[in-house]
Write an enzyme that holds these catalytic residues in place. Structure first.
Site, PDB file in Angstrom:
ATOM      1  N   GLU A 166      10.378  -2.862   6.249  1.00  0.00           N
ATOM      2  CA  GLU A 166      11.712  -1.843   7.169  1.00  0.00           C
ATOM      3  C   GLU A 166      13.247  -1.728   6.188  1.00  0.00           C
ATOM      4  OE1 GLU A 166      12.521  -0.280  10.209  1.00  0.00           O
ATOM      5  OE2 GLU A 166      14.706  -0.147   9.194  1.00  0.00           O
ATOM      6  N   CYS A 206       0.011   2.422   8.414  1.00  0.00           N
ATOM      7  CA  CYS A 206       0.467   0.956   8.232  1.00  0.00           C
ATOM      8  C   CYS A 206      -0.100   0.037   8.158  1.00  0.00           C
ATOM      9  CB  CYS A 206       1.897   1.354   8.820  1.00  0.00           C
ATOM     10  SG  CYS A 206       3.517   2.038   9.333  1.00  0.00           S
ATOM     11  N   HIS A 216      10.120   5.826  19.950  1.00  0.00           N
ATOM     12  CA  HIS A 216       9.079   5.274  20.808  1.00  0.00           C
ATOM     13  C   HIS A 216       9.144   4.976  22.105  1.00  0.00           C
ATOM     14  CE1 HIS A 216       7.395   5.266  16.536  1.00  0.00           C
ATOM     15  NE2 HIS A 216       7.379   4.035  16.313  1.00  0.00           N
ATOM     16  N   GLU A 257       0.537  -1.261  -0.074  1.00  0.00           N
ATOM     17  CA  GLU A 257       0.292   0.066   0.065  1.00  0.00           C
ATOM     18  C   GLU A 257       1.266   1.279   0.080  1.00  0.00           C
ATOM     19  OE1 GLU A 257      -1.830  -1.309   3.806  1.00  0.00           O
ATOM     20  OE2 GLU A 257      -1.576   0.100   4.560  1.00  0.00           O
TER      21      GLU A 257
END
Ligand code: SAH
Length: 352
Positions: free
Chosen positions: A163, A336, A219, A89
């Site tokens: 990745e 994502c 994160h 996508e």
């Protein structure tokens, strides 16, 4: 020489023409078509015999099979079908300065981040450079630029599925072709690569793609916290990742971008903001804060916009540049892997 036509550069096409017993000037003609995503059958100034020979070589295409237009903003989400039937996508976002396309670098992903929909079923395969280029050219064929010499897509972010640094050689080849005048001609400064933090590859990246913007998905501000959501943190600790990020900033003179998804009850308190500021002190960087997009299959939730704004304010007070990322395409599964999973899920339900 790469296996697919769309991945080839001028010197490789020259070699190919030589092998096929064709004159040299055909290499440039073929490359011009490739930079616009045209397959051999559509290469109008190429003789039929050569078109047929070229059609026997795998192409490395990505065709748009589904589009979703956001009702809230100008975001468009795409599903691409690769030549072997795999689905990836992409997302096209409109900004005042132009259009940014978010592309995928792998079918699925093997990094296993707890909050990410792309990794739910692991990695299927790497994308070739040609397939990544095709993700861009497919959008340009759908939305042609006003001026033929210009491009619809002005910026690229490698933040879709996969990745990129786990598919290193194809990613670097893609970046070179994307920046090349005889490729997509997009300035490397307008291209960003996002990684979950493969430290040795970040070091290579500094040498191989110094003008491309590096984004690191952080994160968390300590190893224990990071290991809870990102398996890669078991392989590389922050004591390795942070110096690699600093090296990128110091050696390239460019700001490194840290992505920080704010997860409710996990990494988003005032204390967390202070610890993050301490970790990043002295690095030429910017923090992109993203309230976590809840993914149906995962049991983590994002913070409110207010909490995110407060977190950003705290970082700024501590002299760390930070903004909350604008949310685009929330009504069309902008995050994502979400749309691909839905699509594949619906195929399963239909028994295909
Ligand atoms: N593998 C690369 C690039 C793909 S993901 C990487 O890890 O950086 C692009 C960004 O979206 C990363 O920062 C990733 O951590 C983040 N992301 C993934 N799932 C998310 C979610 N549900 N909500 C918010 N950000 C998410």
């Amino acid at each position: 020489m790469p296996a697919d036509l769309a991945s080839m550069d001028h010197s490789e096409l020259l070699e190919l023409m030589n092998e096929l017993g064709e004159p040299k000037f055909r290499a440039k003609q073929v490359l011009e078509w490739l930079s616009r995503g045209v397959r051999p059958a559509g290469m109008k100034n190429i003789p039929l015999k050569l078109r047929e020979k070229l059609a026997e070589i795998p192409y490395g295409g990505a065709e748009i099979i589904e589009r979703r237009y956001s009702q809230k903003d100008e975001t468009v989400k795409f599903l691409y079908e690769l030549d072997d039937g795999n689905i990836v996508e992409g997302v096209l976002m409109s900004y005042s300065y132009g259009k940014t396309l978010c592309i995928s670098s792998q079918v699925g992903c093997r990094m296993g981040c707890a909050f990410c929909a792309s990794t739910l079923n692991g990695k299927v395969r790497d994308l070739t450079a040609g397939e990544m280029l095709s993700e861009v050219t497919a959008v340009e064929r759908m939305i042609p630029p006003d001026d033929e010499k210009k491009r619809t897509v002005t910026n690229i972010v490698m933040m879709g599925s996969g990745e990129p640094l786990d598919n290193y050689d194809n990613t670097v080849r893609f970046l070179k072709r994307a920046a090349a005048e005889d490729g997509l001609g997009i300035s490397p400064r307008n291209i960003s690569v996002s990684t979950c933090g493969l430290v040795p590859r970040i070091n290579d990246f500094i040498k191989d793609a110094p003008h491309v913007t590096l984004c690191i998905s952080l994160h968390a501000h300590n190893d224990e916290m990071r290991r809870r959501t990102m398996p890669i943190a078991n392989a590389y600790s922050l004591s390795e990742l942070i110096p690699a990020a600093k090296r990128y900033a110091d050696e390239t003179g460019r700001r490194v971008i840290f992505e920080y998804a704010l997860i409710e009850g996990e990494n988003s308190s005032d204390e967390d903001a202070r610890a993050l500021a301490k970790l990043l002190r002295g690095i030429n960087c910017h923090v992109n804060l993203i309230p976590l997009n809840s993914v149906k299959e995962r049991h983590l939730s994002g913070v409110t916009r207010q909490r995110a704004a407060k977190f950003a304010e705290l970082l700024q007070k501590l002299h760390i540049s930070a903004t909350v990322r604008r949310e685009l395409g929330t009504d069309i599964d902008g995050a994502c892997g979400q749309l691909r999973n839905k699509y594949i899920g619906s195929l399963k339900e239909e028994g295909k």
